[in-house]
Write a protein that holds these residues in place. Structure first.
Motif, short mmCIF file in Angstrom:
data_model
loop_
_atom_site.label_atom_id
_atom_site.label_comp_id
_atom_site.label_asym_id
_atom_site.label_seq_id
_atom_site.Cartn_x
_atom_site.Cartn_y
_atom_site.Cartn_z
N ARG A 203 0.69 -0.99 -0.06
CA ARG A 203 -0.07 0.02 -0.03
C ARG A 203 0.85 1.40 -0.02
O ARG A 203 0.59 2.21 -0.74
N ASP A 204 1.87 1.24 0.84
CA ASP A 204 2.70 2.36 0.87
C ASP A 204 3.51 2.50 -0.26
O ASP A 204 3.65 3.68 -0.95
N SER A 205 3.97 1.52 -0.88
CA SER A 205 4.67 1.62 -2.06
C SER A 205 3.84 2.17 -3.51
O SER A 205 4.43 2.91 -4.11
N VAL A 206 2.65 1.78 -3.36
CA VAL A 206 1.76 2.04 -4.68
C VAL A 206 1.54 3.52 -4.26
O VAL A 206 1.40 4.52 -5.14
N SER A 207 1.09 3.81 -2.97
CA SER A 207 0.75 5.30 -2.64
C SER A 207 1.84 6.20 -3.10
O SER A 207 1.71 7.53 -3.67
N GLU A 208 3.28 5.92 -2.71
CA GLU A 208 4.49 6.66 -3.04
C GLU A 208 4.29 7.04 -4.55
O GLU A 208 4.72 8.07 -5.07
N THR A 209 4.23 5.86 -5.19
CA THR A 209 4.44 5.89 -6.85
C THR A 209 3.28 6.64 -7.32
O THR A 209 3.82 7.52 -8.18
N VAL A 210 2.08 6.32 -6.99
CA VAL A 210 1.03 7.18 -7.74
C VAL A 210 1.11 8.87 -7.24
O VAL A 210 1.02 9.60 -7.99
N GLY A 211 1.69 9.03 -6.16
CA GLY A 211 1.92 10.53 -5.73
C GLY A 211 2.98 11.28 -6.45
O GLY A 211 2.77 12.36 -6.33
#
Length: 493
Positions: free
Chosen positions: A384-392
């Motif tokens: 979740r954190d990696s996906v959020s960082e990437t999308v951000g």
């Protein structure tokens, strides 16, 4: 990389003038767009000081100077396209033995000062100056009159003192050398029947820039080979605007490149930079891959309920994309042939042991696919954190080269654009891609009763060279089952 000349004055001192050459960009890339200068003419720079920010089709990077000295000239402006091997700036250093020092400093690539595009240098980069800079050419401070040296390096003219159009044209014809530094600019002019060397240049030292050529094109058929255009002296080069940060707007490079045909209302925009790379890759994908597409309508009601329950229980936020990404990773472990790439040279299917999940993202630079590496080694929170960082990072499009390479499977959430479905194009050299449509209330049969449910559309495209229909169908139904009944994934965790 650099080129070096020495200028000897009457006092016997030697000034080594070095050109900082844009190094090889790698991965078949030959050009980049200059985003901004981090230094001005007249500034003192040290080795490894960041001096310029450029944007290739892969990433945006800052480049450090491989040598020390005083900035003598800037050979391009913000918004210009520069090519590998082209001089970006010139640096001068005075001293009796400066030439020998420079040669030692430049040739010792093994010490860390090599001419690589990304990550080269021998020390930690210094903090960027916060003072405002003018990215146009600037003059050096006036000095006391001295006897003329045997050879002289011309000072950088200011924006207000660029040569008049007649002077620029005369210089070009007298010397027989085009004042155009970029072959891309020359080609753009040639394609429109214009002789670039006869245009007045608004760049440093009268260099003809892409903006000058575009201005000549926009002025109509009056500018042809061998004729001189009349452009006001001091016309500024194209720079980036605030719209670059807005998704769905035209980038600075595209806006600068767009030109209007004088005979009609059509607009022509050169396909360059990231758009060129995307165009080539997608065209190659369509030409090479015997692809097939399958799809499913899926009841996502329980997925939404699970998301709300999970957030209420943990007090943390979970995006639907991160939850679906977890289902996809589990599906790739179950059907590893989907997590493959095609090695066309070896004529082999490479089934990967690691799952590097690509996330298709629309950015101001265009469509990009940043990668979450090692997704199979992550728990739900870490993923979740990696996906959020990437999308951000998508609103800026500033991904490193490492973040844009090594993907083994791509997840494409085009539902954010309000569409139900699509037949996505496979991201070479991968063999499959899963697309997510929007979630919408629709009539749905549950236990023999018609009711309203939250339904989404899944589309899955795969390469028939890697597999037939069985594995892709099983993979898609597995992901669909997880969406309709998220608790069913528990045995897989």
């Amino acid at each position: 990389m650099s080129a070096e000349t020495s200028v000897t004055g009457t006092a016997g001192s030697t000034t080594a003038v070095r050109d900082f050459i844009l190094p090889d960009l790698g991965e078949g890339l030959t050009e980049a767009e200059l985003i901004s200068w981090l230094v001005d003419v007249g500034d003192e720079v040290h080795v490894d000081q960041m001096v310029v920010e450029v944007e290739s089709a892969k990433s945006v990077v800052e480049l450090p100077s491989p040598f020390a000295g005083r900035i003598k000239a800037l050979h391009a402006s913000a918004g210009d396209t520069v090519s590998a091997g082209q001089a970006l700036l010139s640096v001068a250093e005075a001293g009796a033995d400066s030439s020998a020092d420079a040669k030692s400093n430049l040739d010792d690539d093994s010490a860390g000062g090599g001419a690589n595009l990304i990550g080269y240098g021998t020390s930690e980069p210094k903090a960027r100056s916060t003072k405002k800079r003018s990215f146009g050419a600037q003059s050096e401070p006036p000095t006391a009159a001295q006897p003329a040296p045997t050879e002289q390096v011309s000072p950088q003219p200011s924006a207000a003192t660029f040569p008049a159009p007649e002077a620029a044209s005369t210089t070009a014809s007298d010397t027989g050398v085009s004042p155009v530094s970029s072959p891309i600019v020359r080609k753009l002019a040639k394609d429109h029947g214009i002789s670039a060397k006869h245009l007045p240049g608004t760049g440093p030292s009268g260099v003809v820039t892409r903006a000058d050529v575009l201005s000549a094109i926009a002025s109509g058929p009056g500018i042809t080979s061998g004729r001189t255009a009349s452009v006001p002296a001091g016309t500024s080069n194209t720079t980036r605007t605030g719209t670059d940060d807005l998704p769905g707007t035209t980038s600075a490079g595209e806006a600068a490149a767009a030109s209007v045909d004088a005979g009609n209302r059509d607009t022509r925009t050169p396909i360059t930079g990231l758009r060129k790379v995307v165009s080539e890759r997608l065209t190659k994908s369509r030409q090479e891959i015997p692809e097939a597409t399958i799809w499913l309508d899926v009841d996502a009601t329980e997925l939404l309920n699970t998301k709300r329950a999970l957030e209420a229980r943990t007090g943390e936020k979970y995006s639907l994309l991160s939850l679906v990404a977890r289902f996809v990773v589990a599906g790739l472990k179950k059907f590893p042939i989907i997590n493959s790439t095609i090695d066309t040279e070896a004529n082999e299917i490479v089934t990967h042991g690691d799952i590097n999940l690509g996330l298709a993202a629309q950015t101001p630079r265009g469509l990009m696919v940043p990668v979450v590496h090692g997704a199979d080694q992550m728990g739900l929170r870490a993923l979740r954190d990696s996906v959020s960082e990437t999308v951000g990072k998508a609103p800026t499009g500033k991904f490193s080269s490492q973040e844009l390479t090594g993907g083994t499977f791509t997840l494409n959430n085009y539902g954010v654009f309000g569409v139900d479905g699509s037949a996505p194009i496979i991201n070479l050299p991968e063999v499959a891609m899963l697309g997510l449509g929007r979630i919408k209330e629709r009539p749905w049969a549950v236990d023999g009763e018609l009711t309203v449910r939250k339904v989404m559309f899944l589309s899955f495209v795969f390469d028939h060279r890697a597999c037939d229909g069985a594995e892709p169908s099983r993979f898609l139904t597995f992901v669909a089952d997880c969406i309709e009944n998220p608790i069913s994934l528990l045995p897989e965790l």
